[in-house]
Design a protein around this motif. Sequence first.
Motif, short mmCIF file in Angstrom:
data_model
loop_
_atom_site.label_atom_id
_atom_site.label_comp_id
_atom_site.label_asym_id
_atom_site.label_seq_id
_atom_site.Cartn_x
_atom_site.Cartn_y
_atom_site.Cartn_z
N PHE A 1 0.75 -1.35 0.04
CA PHE A 1 0.04 0.00 -0.10
C PHE A 1 0.73 1.36 0.02
O PHE A 1 1.97 1.12 0.56
CB PHE A 1 -0.84 -0.04 1.20
N TYR A 2 0.43 2.21 -0.83
CA TYR A 2 1.18 3.53 -0.89
C TYR A 2 0.41 4.61 -0.18
O TYR A 2 -0.70 4.93 -0.45
CB TYR A 2 1.51 3.88 -2.16
N VAL A 3 1.01 5.45 0.30
CA VAL A 3 0.77 6.81 1.03
C VAL A 3 1.07 7.80 0.13
O VAL A 3 2.22 8.24 -0.37
CB VAL A 3 1.06 7.27 2.45
N ILE A 4 0.11 8.36 -0.75
CA ILE A 4 0.53 9.55 -1.71
C ILE A 4 0.99 10.86 -0.99
O ILE A 4 0.12 11.37 -0.21
CB ILE A 4 -0.65 9.66 -2.86
N THR A 5 2.21 11.18 -1.23
CA THR A 5 2.65 12.51 -0.61
C THR A 5 2.91 13.54 -1.73
O THR A 5 2.82 13.32 -2.96
CB THR A 5 3.87 12.22 0.08
N LYS A 6 3.24 14.91 -1.16
CA LYS A 6 3.72 15.62 -2.21
C LYS A 6 4.79 15.26 -2.82
O LYS A 6 5.18 15.71 -3.93
CB LYS A 6 3.92 17.22 -1.51
N ASP A 7 5.54 14.43 -2.47
CA ASP A 7 6.94 13.79 -3.17
C ASP A 7 6.54 12.77 -4.17
O ASP A 7 7.58 12.23 -4.67
CB ASP A 7 7.82 13.52 -2.14
N THR A 8 5.43 12.22 -4.16
CA THR A 8 5.14 11.26 -5.12
C THR A 8 5.21 11.70 -6.77
O THR A 8 4.60 12.84 -6.85
CB THR A 8 3.77 10.59 -4.86
N LYS A 9 6.03 11.21 -7.30
CA LYS A 9 6.10 11.66 -8.55
C LYS A 9 6.40 10.44 -9.70
O LYS A 9 6.52 10.78 -11.02
CB LYS A 9 7.54 12.44 -8.99
N ALA A 10 5.81 9.30 -9.49
CA ALA A 10 6.24 8.10 -10.38
C ALA A 10 5.44 8.39 -11.70
O ALA A 10 4.33 8.65 -11.47
CB ALA A 10 5.65 6.80 -9.72
N GLY A 11 6.01 7.70 -12.73
CA GLY A 11 5.54 8.00 -13.91
C GLY A 11 5.12 9.33 -14.57
O GLY A 11 4.65 9.43 -15.63
N GLY A 12 5.71 10.11 -13.89
CA GLY A 12 5.71 11.67 -14.29
C GLY A 12 4.24 12.28 -14.24
O GLY A 12 3.86 13.24 -14.79
N ARG A 13 3.58 11.80 -13.30
CA ARG A 13 2.07 11.99 -13.06
C ARG A 13 1.91 13.22 -12.17
O ARG A 13 3.04 13.43 -11.29
CB ARG A 13 1.34 10.87 -12.66
N ASP A 14 0.86 13.92 -12.23
CA ASP A 14 0.45 14.84 -11.14
C ASP A 14 -0.38 14.07 -10.23
O ASP A 14 -1.58 13.95 -10.47
CB ASP A 14 -0.39 16.12 -11.64
N TRP A 15 0.13 13.63 -9.06
CA TRP A 15 -0.34 12.95 -8.00
C TRP A 15 -1.19 13.98 -7.02
O TRP A 15 -1.80 13.30 -5.93
CB TRP A 15 0.50 12.24 -7.24
N SER A 16 -1.30 15.15 -7.20
CA SER A 16 -1.90 16.06 -6.09
C SER A 16 -3.07 15.99 -5.76
O SER A 16 -3.71 16.08 -4.61
CB SER A 16 -1.75 17.44 -6.79
N SER A 17 -4.05 15.33 -6.62
CA SER A 17 -5.30 14.94 -6.65
C SER A 17 -5.49 13.89 -5.43
O SER A 17 -6.71 13.56 -5.02
CB SER A 17 -6.19 14.71 -8.08
N LEU A 18 -4.47 13.17 -5.24
CA LEU A 18 -4.69 11.87 -4.61
C LEU A 18 -3.84 12.20 -3.29
O LEU A 18 -3.62 11.23 -2.45
CB LEU A 18 -4.11 10.47 -5.16
#
Length: 104
Positions: A66-83
């Motif tokens: 399981f992954y906690v999505i943080t402001k540092d999550t950048k995998a795949g070059g995606r914008d993870w901010s909505s998560l």
Amino acid sequence: EEAGGEGESFHFVWWKGAEQQAEAQEENKESNKSNNSAPAPKSGEGVDRSRCTYEGCARPNESCRFYVITKDTKAGGRDWSSLLGMVICNSCYARFRDRGRLEP
């Protein structure tokens, strides 16, 4: 915390000598006395980290990771901010990383 795959951040801890560590603890105590505000919670803090929080997840309790999505999550070059702050299973993580969406 996340660790391991492309674009993910790693957090390293360097240990100080016993004397330096004791000095640092004393400095922290002194600075905390002058700062009465509570520390800001970290993203995902207080969240069950063993269950996917995406409502459309087919198997929210079953995952190898399981992954906690943080402001540092950048995998795949995606914008993870909505998560931000969500906990997602490996399947949902891979889907968003690869397709940019959680929906199947």
